[in-house]
Design an enzyme around this catalytic site. Structure first.
Site, PDB file in Angstrom:
ATOM      1  N   VAL A  49       9.653 -10.562  -4.229  1.00 22.70           N
ATOM      2  CA  VAL A  49       9.963 -10.623  -5.662  1.00 22.70           C
ATOM      3  C   VAL A  49      11.073 -11.642  -5.940  1.00 22.70           C
ATOM      4  O   VAL A  49      10.972 -12.471  -6.857  1.00 22.70           O
ATOM      5  CB  VAL A  49      10.350  -9.222  -6.206  1.00 22.70           C
ATOM      6  N   GLU A  78      12.378  -3.668 -16.651  1.00 29.91           N
ATOM      7  CA  GLU A  78      10.967  -3.778 -17.032  1.00 29.91           C
ATOM      8  C   GLU A  78      10.064  -3.885 -15.810  1.00 29.91           C
ATOM      9  O   GLU A  78       8.953  -3.348 -15.769  1.00 29.91           O
ATOM     10  CB  GLU A  78      10.783  -5.011 -17.937  1.00 29.91           C
ATOM     11  N   VAL A  88       8.391  -0.683 -13.430  1.00 29.91           N
ATOM     12  CA  VAL A  88       7.158   0.083 -13.694  1.00 29.91           C
ATOM     13  C   VAL A  88       6.061  -0.887 -14.114  1.00 29.91           C
ATOM     14  O   VAL A  88       6.224  -1.650 -15.067  1.00 29.91           O
ATOM     15  CB  VAL A  88       7.365   1.118 -14.826  1.00 29.91           C
ATOM     16  N   GLY A 119       4.790  -3.587 -12.745  1.00 28.58           N
ATOM     17  CA  GLY A 119       4.860  -5.018 -12.415  1.00 28.58           C
ATOM     18  C   GLY A 119       4.939  -5.879 -13.658  1.00 28.58           C
ATOM     19  O   GLY A 119       5.910  -5.823 -14.420  1.00 28.58           O
ATOM     20  N   ILE A 145       3.315  -5.702 -16.419  1.00 30.56           N
ATOM     21  CA  ILE A 145       2.956  -5.086 -17.710  1.00 30.56           C
ATOM     22  C   ILE A 145       4.208  -4.798 -18.538  1.00 30.56           C
ATOM     23  O   ILE A 145       5.119  -4.139 -18.043  1.00 30.56           O
ATOM     24  CB  ILE A 145       2.232  -3.733 -17.498  1.00 30.56           C
ATOM     25  N   GLY A 164       0.841  -8.539   0.110  1.00 28.76           N
ATOM     26  CA  GLY A 164       2.205  -8.372  -0.426  1.00 28.76           C
ATOM     27  C   GLY A 164       2.313  -7.328  -1.518  1.00 28.76           C
ATOM     28  O   GLY A 164       3.273  -7.318  -2.280  1.00 28.76           O
ATOM     29  N   LYS A 216       8.147   5.796 -10.562  1.00 33.64           N
ATOM     30  CA  LYS A 216       7.792   5.144 -11.829  1.00 33.64           C
ATOM     31  C   LYS A 216       7.603   6.185 -12.948  1.00 33.64           C
ATOM     32  O   LYS A 216       8.008   5.948 -14.081  1.00 33.64           O
ATOM     33  CB  LYS A 216       6.536   4.295 -11.638  1.00 33.64           C
TER      34      LYS A 216
HETATM   35  N1  HSE Z   1       4.041  -1.119  -3.852  1.00 36.77           N
HETATM   36  C1  HSE Z   1       4.019  -1.186  -5.270  1.00 36.77           C
HETATM   37  C2  HSE Z   1       2.577  -1.072  -5.744  1.00 36.77           C
HETATM   38  C3  HSE Z   1       4.615  -2.486  -5.712  1.00 36.77           C
HETATM   39  O1  HSE Z   1       1.674  -1.185  -4.914  1.00 36.77           O
HETATM   40  O2  HSE Z   1       2.354  -0.828  -6.911  1.00 36.77           O
HETATM   41  C4  HSE Z   1       4.899  -2.580  -7.160  1.00 36.77           C
HETATM   42  O3  HSE Z   1       5.792  -1.606  -7.587  1.00 36.77           O
END
Ligand code: HSE
Length: 409
Positions: A12, A124, A127, A129, A131, A182, A200
């Site tokens: 990230v 942000e 939760v 990614g 969105i 990833g 989340k």
């Molecule tokens: N490991 C998490 C997923 C990454 O797969 O959603 C993003 O929070």
């Protein structure tokens, strides 16, 4: 010139740096501010990286530089991220984080520290990614009484379940592929066992119901026990199996946050069509009825997009944004126990003669909805009725191999 620091140069963090330099001119125009990433904090050296000369190893370098106004925390985990973030906020620097564990465990404290120092702690990216969901909940949807939120909050498990559903791929192979791409956490058991989705739903619950919901209060079950047979039975009933994070306000005013695999009907729920690493969050409110947010839930640039969106907003804010905050909770009395959970249930069973499911359902006061040779779905019922039904099946010589709730829309 305002300086930005990035903590953690992993998937990230490197995405934040890449996207910033790709769109720097646009970001500067949007914020009407000259910007640069002055520091990248990491334990490692990156001699071949174009931004390797910005790497520092001591948080104090960042804390001591008064020109650093904004910090992107992309390290993950609580230690040392908590201390680093807290120190940045205390030093008058706003922080944007993608670290859901940090927000789920320490969000109330860090929000309070941010308020005391007139800066912002935004999350942000923690939760969903890419969105936008945190900001819409406390801005665009602020006029609503929100009663329920449910969604697919973990990309890795959604990717795995889709591979099992569509390609009949084995669980371990699908997980290995998700790791290679990833998506997975450093320890993928956090994905598979539901902890990531739990963090989340804690964040969403805290924001919506304005009191910190800690991970230990959330009933959490991952997808480890989901078999190809479960997925195939679900398909025969017109459903997908999804890991659903949800929170609902009950009639007595308590809230019930849960994370568990659920059957999601293709016909009635858009969530059933959310595949791969995509996430989606459905929000129910008295003004909106329901609204769905959809996008890439994990990955380098999608998550970086949300982190940088927060930094851009922080640059524009002149004080703490109080709508994006919640109180600490000194007891968990406002969280209901699983005894209060009601839903339709799908049972996968050993082979069952025609008519037996319906006869047993009648006997225990349950309503039969669908049957197959190796399973059935009964209408929404309490936890107690669900287990009485399973016990009654056993007495008829039919064993329950799996019991999975069905999401109601
Ligand atoms: N490991 C998490 C997923 C990454 O797969 O959603 C993003 O929070």
């Amino acid at each position: 010139m305002k300086k930005i620091a990035v903590l953690g140069y992993g998937v990230v963090g490197s995405g934040v740096v890449e996207l910033f330099y790709r769109n720097r001119a646009k970001i500067e125009k949007n914020t009407k501010t000259e910007l640069d990433i002055a520091y990248i904090l990491d334990l490692r050296e990156f001699p071949d990286d174009p931004y390797g000369n910005r790497v520092v190893h001591d948080i104090q370098t960042i804390l001591d530089d008064p020109e650093v106004g904004y910090v992107a925390e992309c390290m993950g985990g609580v230690n040392p991220a908590y201390q680093f973030v807290r120190s940045c906020l205390e030093a008058g620097k706003s922080v944007a984080t993608s670290n859901k564990q940090l927000v789920a465990e320490k969000g109330d404290i860090l929000l309070q520290v941010a308020k005391e120092h007139h800066v912002n702690f935004f999350f942000e990216a923690s939760v969903g990614g890419a969105i936008p969901i945190i900001r819409p909940l406390h801005t665009c949807l602020a006029a609503n009484d929100i009663s329920e939120v449910a969604g697919i909050l973990n990309g890795t498990t959604n990717f795995i379940l889709e591979k099992m559903f569509c390609d009949k791929m084995k669980f371990a192979d699908a997980l290995a592929l998700a790791q290679k791409l990833g998506y997975a956490e450093r320890d993928p058991s956090a994905d598979v066992d539901g902890e990531d989705a739990c963090r989340k739903i804690c964040i969403l619950s805290s924001l919506v119901f304005e009191k910190h919901v800690y991970p230990e209060c959330v009933y959490t079950k991952g997808i480890r026990d989901i078999s190809l047979e479960d997925v195939q039975l679900a398909q025969s009933f017109g459903c997908a199996v999804k890991l659903i994070g949800a929170v609902k306000r009950l009639e007595d005013g308590k809230i019930l946050p849960t994370v568990m695999p659920m059957l999601v009907p293709f016909e009635s729920s858009l969530l059933s069509h959310v595949n791969g690493v995509f996430n989606a969050v459905m929000v129910w409110g008295d003004g909106i009825d329901k609204t769905m947010f959809y996008g890439r839930g994990a990955g380098k640039l999608p998550t970086a997009s949300a982190v940088l969106g927060d930094i851009i907003d922080e640059i524009k804010q002149t004080d703490t944004v109080l709508s994006q905050t919640w109180a600490s909770s000194d007891n968990n009395n406002f969280v209901a126990s699983m005894d209060a959970f009601t839903a339709p249930r799908c049972y996968r069973t050993t082979s069952c003669a025609p008519g037996v499911f319906a006869k047993v359902a009648d006997a225990v006061g349950a309503k039969m909805e669908q049957t197959a040779e190796n399973g059935c779905i009964i209408a929404s019922c309490s936890q107690k009725t669900a287990s009485v039904f399973a016990d009654a099946l056993k007495k008829e010589g039919v064993s329950v191999l799996a019991q999975i709730p069905v999401l109601e829309d």
